[in-house]
Scaffold this active site. Structure first.
Site, PDB file in Angstrom:
ATOM      1  NE  ARG A  62      -1.697  -1.236   3.685  1.00 47.94           N
ATOM      2  CZ  ARG A  62      -2.343  -1.749   4.942  1.00 47.94           C
ATOM      3  NH1 ARG A  62      -2.942  -1.473   5.343  1.00 47.94           N
ATOM      4  NH2 ARG A  62      -1.092  -2.160   5.991  1.00 47.94           N
ATOM      5  CE  LYS A 171       8.358 -17.904  12.766  1.00 56.69           C
ATOM      6  NZ  LYS A 171       9.077 -17.983  13.891  1.00 56.69           N
ATOM      7  CG  ASP A 200       9.785 -24.172  10.055  1.00 59.33           C
ATOM      8  OD1 ASP A 200      10.317 -23.897  10.396  1.00 59.33           O
ATOM      9  OD2 ASP A 200       9.386 -24.605  10.860  1.00 59.33           O
ATOM     10  CG  HIS A 201      13.168 -20.088   8.141  1.00 58.71           C
ATOM     11  ND1 HIS A 201      12.384 -18.868   9.968  1.00 58.71           N
ATOM     12  CD2 HIS A 201      13.938 -19.731   9.377  1.00 58.71           C
ATOM     13  CE1 HIS A 201      13.216 -19.059  10.921  1.00 58.71           C
ATOM     14  NE2 HIS A 201      14.709 -19.370  10.564  1.00 58.71           N
ATOM     15  CE  LYS A 205      17.867 -22.197  10.211  1.00 57.37           C
ATOM     16  NZ  LYS A 205      18.691 -21.004  10.731  1.00 57.37           N
ATOM     17  CD  GLU A 239      15.666 -16.748  18.880  1.00 65.94           C
ATOM     18  OE1 GLU A 239      15.663 -15.241  17.695  1.00 65.94           O
ATOM     19  OE2 GLU A 239      14.223 -16.593  19.713  1.00 65.94           O
ATOM     20  CG  ASP A 258       7.755 -16.750  17.023  1.00 67.26           C
ATOM     21  OD1 ASP A 258       7.716 -16.328  16.410  1.00 67.26           O
ATOM     22  OD2 ASP A 258       9.301 -16.609  17.655  1.00 67.26           O
ATOM     23  CG  HIS A 263      11.018 -22.632  14.094  1.00 67.21           C
ATOM     24  ND1 HIS A 263      10.264 -22.694  12.974  1.00 67.21           N
ATOM     25  CD2 HIS A 263      11.160 -21.698  14.114  1.00 67.21           C
ATOM     26  CE1 HIS A 263      10.295 -21.406  12.490  1.00 67.21           C
ATOM     27  NE2 HIS A 263      10.608 -20.602  13.226  1.00 67.21           N
ATOM     28  CE  LYS A 363      11.972 -13.757  21.048  1.00 68.13           C
ATOM     29  NZ  LYS A 363      12.628 -13.486  19.595  1.00 68.13           N
TER      30      LYS A 363
END
Ligand SMILES: NC(=O)c1ccc[n+]([C@@H]2O[C@H](COP(=O)([O-])OP(=O)(O)OC[C@H]3O[C@@H](n4cnc5c(N)ncnc54)[C@H](OP(=O)(O)O)[C@@H]3O)[C@@H](O)[C@H]2O)c1
Length: 513
Positions: A62, A171, A200-201, A205, A239, A258, A263, A363
């Site tokens: 947009r 996702k 799903d990245h 891998k 992470e 998440d 994953h 995290k």
């Protein structure tokens, strides 16, 4: 059928396939994912000579932007996020294939003008009638985009399937079973399941794909890969980062939705699935779904027994002081969102009877890593293992997904000297030492697969819904129990003490990573 590669490539993992001419429309092209992942991935595929000769990208959003502004946005994004630096000659050629189309996701007129642009560019670039539509907007826009594509006739395969139209979906696919089912249903109203690619990245891998190679291309592992020889499995995705400007998004989602629903459960599936009868997309996805369906349900009443949630407070990560989760932008002062999850799961099938799978993710943990550790059963308490106060460490096979990608097997060895002492040592294979050319980014592999029509590394609708069937009762259990102890772990620690207790209760501990 895919063509064979015309141009020699140094991207060894992708070296034999090249798609037919096609175009890409990225919806939400002004956003973060487009900059960080999609444009750099397409650029790298282009530099490797893997993209088809006639190929264009149309960014759709947009925001007000000209083609030139979009090209500049792409240049900056590639400069910042691409694994390869910009090569001026290649860049000029790549940039000439980038277009921008301003439109609204719910206005058919915007799609009619998109269609016009597609056919104009098609005449110029002969990018074929094959189109990949990438939904890089928040999921709230997916239904409208799908409906407009369908209404404009852009969602259909053409010419008896000779020309394709494919939809890529990011996702999160829903926030519980009910919303995921509704979202899938609304996508299915416009695109057939065979045209739908749910990313799903993690599955893109190399090291994740190597799990199946390791298990089924090596004679030594498979006979041991069951409850007779394996004591338990640990899967950690940790992470060091905090919210990274995504406070508004994360606050509404949390770590279970998440990370675990997609994953971690995908990693569990690849570790635990039965051998597929072939390497086709459906054979592999059938086996993964069977694992998800065999997961022992954790009812809302059992949540505390099997699931731990945490939220980080302030602390030190890699020597730097960081703020707590609740102090971050767009996060509620009394936020109940979990930034850490640990789960104990059982797969109720023959192979895995009685073997716990411990999953954890969070995290602001001390280390950025993803690893699967298979703990084998110990040796009998005789000979070297006769002293109960000094048990011999079990063999552990660890699959390092990132960083330092590789596989290590810990075995007992004799410490040199006159005394008999056993110490674990590691037989270690590192990807980078054997394959120094490096591995492609997950998005490169996945985008190429969509263009080739290979859905193996994408989640099928029934898989997604089976994963939500397992996760939703845990969310329900948590929603019924107010949290009084958040924040319950310091940034820079390995999560709340209750995560350690989850394993201590079973006489085990988390592997030190
Ligand atoms: N960013 C990542 O690293 C990442 C990783 C994994 C998955 N994802 C998923 O990928 C998708 C895109 O992520 P993103 O981070 O790029 O999102 P984003 O930056 O928030 O949004 C992408 C674009 O969508 C449009 N948009 C924003 N809010 C909208 C709304 N409420 N309704 C309709 N359009 C809206 C905006 O473009 P205009 O206003 O110009 O139309 C925006 O530039 C999301 O589903 C996200 O969950 C992202």
């Amino acid at each position: 059928m895919p063509e064979t590669t015309r141009t020699k490539t140094n991207l060894h993992a992708l070296d034999i396939r090249s798609p037919h001419d096609c175009g890409v429309v990225i919806f939400g092209a002004s956003g973060d994912l487009t900059k960080r992942k999609l444009l750099p991935a397409f650029y790298n595929l282009f530099v490797d000579g893997i993209l088809p000769k006639h190929f264009i990208i149309i960014g759709f959003a947009r925001s007000e932007m000209t083609n030139e502004v979009f090209q500049e946005l792409a240049r900056q994004a590639i400069n910042e996020f691409s694994r390869r630096p910009i090569d001026q000659g290649k860049w000029n050629e790549f940039a000439s294939r980038l277009y921008y189309h301003r439109g609204h996701y719910d206005e058919p007129d915007s799609f009619h003008s998109l269609q016009k642009l597609q056919s104009e560019r098609h005449n110029n670039f002969r990018s074929g009638k094959n189109w990949l539509y990438y939904l890089a907007t928040p999921p709230s826009a997916y239904g409208d985009i799908g409906a407009c594509l369908k209404q404009t006739g852009l969602a259909e395969d053409h010419d008896a399937g000779e020309h394709w139209s494919r939809l890529v979906v990011e996702k999160p696919i829903g926030r519980d079973l009910d919303s995921a089912t509704k979202l899938n249903r609304s996508l299915a109203a416009s695109f057939d399941e065979s045209q739908t690619y749910r990313i799903d990245h993690y599955l893109g891998k190399e090291t994740v794909q190597n799990i199946l190679v390791m298990r089924f291309a090596n004679g030594i592992f498979e006979p041991l890969w069951n409850h007779n020889h394996i004591d338990h499995v640990q899967i950690t995705v940790s992470e060091t980062g905090g919210l990274d400007r995504r406070g508004g998004y994360y606050e509404d989602i949390g770590a279970l939705r998440d990370m675990v629903q997609n994953h971690l459960l995908q990693l569990l599936c690849l570790t635990a699935m039965e051998p597929p009868h072939n390497l086709g997309a459906d054979a592999i996805r059938d086996e993964k779904r069977q694992i998800l369906e065999a997961l022992r349900p954790i009812s809302s009443e059992q949540t505390n027994q099997y699931a731990v949630r945490g939220q980080y407070g302030e602390g030190l990560v890699k020597g730097s002081a960081v703020i707590g989760y609740r102090a971050a932008e767009k996060v509620a002062e009394e936020s109940q969102t979990e930034t850490f999850v640990a789960l104990k799961c059982y797969i109720d099938n023959w192979r895995w009877s009685g073997v716990p799978f411990y999953l954890r993710t969070g995290k602001r943990l001390p280390k950025q890593c993803a690893e699967i550790s298979i703990f084998f059963r110990g040796v009998p308490p005789i000979l070297f293992n006769a002293n109960p106060s000094k048990p011999v460490a079990p063999n552990v096979l660890s699959i390092r997904i990132q960083p330092n990608e590789g596989i290590a097997l810990e075995i007992g060895s004799k410490v040199p000297g006159p005394h008999v002492a056993v110490r674990p040592v590691s037989l270690d294979f590192g990807y980078s030492s054997v394959y120094p050319a490096g591995t492609p980014e997950a998005y490169e592999r996945l985008l190429l697969d969509v263009m080739l029509g290979d859905a193996t590394l994408f989640m099928r609708r029934d898989e997604v819904e089976a994963a939500w069937s397992f996760i939703t009762p845990i969310l329900d259990g948590w929603s019924k129990q107010p949290i009084n102890d958040f924040p319950n772990y310091m940034a820079g620690s390995w999560g709340p003490a209750t995560a350690d207790e989850l394993l201590f209760r079973d006489g085990r501990r988390w592997r030190r990573l």
